[in-house]
Scaffold this motif. Structure first.
Motif, short mmCIF file in Angstrom:
data_model
loop_
_atom_site.label_atom_id
_atom_site.label_comp_id
_atom_site.label_asym_id
_atom_site.label_seq_id
_atom_site.Cartn_x
_atom_site.Cartn_y
_atom_site.Cartn_z
N GLY A 1 -13.47 8.53 10.01
CA GLY A 1 -13.47 8.11 8.61
C GLY A 1 -12.17 8.45 7.91
N ARG A 2 -11.69 9.67 8.10
CA ARG A 2 -10.43 10.08 7.46
C ARG A 2 -9.27 9.22 8.00
NH1 ARG A 2 -9.44 14.74 4.98
NH2 ARG A 2 -11.18 15.75 6.03
N TYR A 3 -9.25 9.03 9.29
CA TYR A 3 -8.20 8.22 9.89
C TYR A 3 -8.30 6.78 9.37
CZ TYR A 3 -5.05 6.38 13.45
OH TYR A 3 -3.99 5.78 14.09
N GLY A 4 -9.51 6.27 9.25
CA GLY A 4 -9.72 4.93 8.73
C GLY A 4 -9.19 4.77 7.31
N VAL A 5 -9.44 5.77 6.46
CA VAL A 5 -8.94 5.71 5.07
C VAL A 5 -7.42 5.66 5.06
CG1 VAL A 5 -8.74 7.04 2.92
CG2 VAL A 5 -10.98 6.76 4.03
N HIS A 6 -6.78 6.49 5.87
CA HIS A 6 -5.32 6.47 5.93
C HIS A 6 -4.80 5.13 6.46
CE1 HIS A 6 -5.16 10.58 4.79
NE2 HIS A 6 -5.67 11.03 5.92
N CYS A 7 -5.47 4.58 7.45
CA CYS A 7 -5.02 3.31 8.02
C CYS A 7 -5.27 2.14 7.06
CB CYS A 7 -5.67 3.07 9.37
SG CYS A 7 -5.06 4.24 10.62
N VAL A 8 -6.38 2.17 6.33
CA VAL A 8 -6.60 1.15 5.30
C VAL A 8 -5.49 1.25 4.26
CG1 VAL A 8 -8.10 0.45 3.38
CG2 VAL A 8 -9.09 0.88 5.63
N GLY A 9 -5.17 2.48 3.85
CA GLY A 9 -4.09 2.67 2.88
C GLY A 9 -2.75 2.18 3.39
N SER A 10 -2.49 2.40 4.66
CA SER A 10 -1.19 1.97 5.21
C SER A 10 -1.13 0.46 5.41
CB SER A 10 -0.88 2.69 6.53
OG SER A 10 -1.65 2.17 7.58
N SER A 11 -2.27 -0.19 5.52
CA SER A 11 -2.32 -1.63 5.79
C SER A 11 -2.81 -2.45 4.60
CB SER A 11 -3.25 -1.90 6.98
OG SER A 11 -2.82 -1.17 8.11
N ALA A 12 -3.03 -1.81 3.46
CA ALA A 12 -3.63 -2.50 2.31
C ALA A 12 -2.83 -3.73 1.89
CB ALA A 12 -3.79 -1.53 1.15
N GLY A 13 -1.53 -3.61 1.81
CA GLY A 13 -0.71 -4.75 1.40
C GLY A 13 -0.83 -5.91 2.37
N LEU A 14 -0.79 -5.60 3.65
CA LEU A 14 -0.89 -6.66 4.65
C LEU A 14 -2.30 -7.27 4.67
CD1 LEU A 14 1.23 -5.05 7.49
CD2 LEU A 14 1.81 -7.06 6.11
N MET A 15 -3.32 -6.47 4.42
CA MET A 15 -4.68 -7.01 4.36
C MET A 15 -4.84 -7.93 3.15
SD MET A 15 -6.37 -6.22 6.95
CE MET A 15 -5.20 -5.75 8.19
N LEU A 16 -4.25 -7.54 2.01
CA LEU A 16 -4.28 -8.42 0.84
C LEU A 16 -3.56 -9.72 1.15
CD1 LEU A 16 -3.72 -5.94 -2.11
CD2 LEU A 16 -5.77 -7.29 -1.64
#
Length: 173
Positions: free
Chosen positions: A108-123
């Motif tokens: 979960g913690r790793y997922g939050v960091h990875c979502v944060g690092s990829s947020a712009g690309l996901m948008l």
């Protein structure tokens, strides 16, 4: 590369998004999952993908606004690529998590960091066509290259320029 294909129902989208995130994001998370002592990789992976599924629910809710403002979203994603928050999340995503955490907490913690690092690309993915296999592959490649190799940190500016270019292209469509 079709812009803004329909997302379908929430349940269809969540199932599809979850499968897509597992395929796109787990390959670069696998070294972290396998490197944790005393943590079951399956438990890590399930909680990691669950975080991405939650991000998908948010994406589904925001889709009409994201799609309507695709060029602006791409410009915002370009700016996000250059922020300290993106760099911090990416550094944490690259460095993994502590072995002392449970598989659920670590994933979960790793997922939050990875979502944060990829947020712009996901948008950007959502703005360009969330259900487009082509855009999924492009974004997956960019995320992988940013996360795994040592030179990934030097890609912030080129990725931001790419997003600006895509944003400018969408203004002409």
């Amino acid at each position: 590369m079709e812009m803004g294909s329909g997302l379908g129902s929430l349940s269809f989208f969540v199932v599809t998004w979850t499968a897509m995130m597992a395929a796109m994001m787990l390959p670069s998370a696998l070294p972290v999952a396998l490197g944790l002592d005393g943590v079951a990789p399956f438990t890590f992976a399930v909680s990691y993908v669950a975080i991405w599924s939650l991000a998908g629910v948010g994406a589904f809710a925001a889709y009409p606004r994201i799609h309507a403002a695709a060029a602006g979203v791409l410009f915002a994603a370009a700016v996000y690529e250059l922020t300290p928050l993106k760099r911090r999340c990416l550094a944490r995503c690259r460095n993994g998590v502590r072995s002392a955490e449970s598989g659920v907490t670590a994933g979960g913690r790793y997922g939050v960091h990875c979502v944060g690092s990829s947020a712009g690309l996901m948008l950007a993915l959502i703005a360009l066509g969330a259900m487009s296999v082509t855009w999924m592959l492009v974004v997956a490649l960019l995320v992988f290259v940013e996360k795994v190799p040592r030179f990934g940190a030097s890609l912030a500016e080129p990725v931001a320029l790419l997003l600006v270019g895509l944003g400018a292209m969408t203004l002409t469509m």
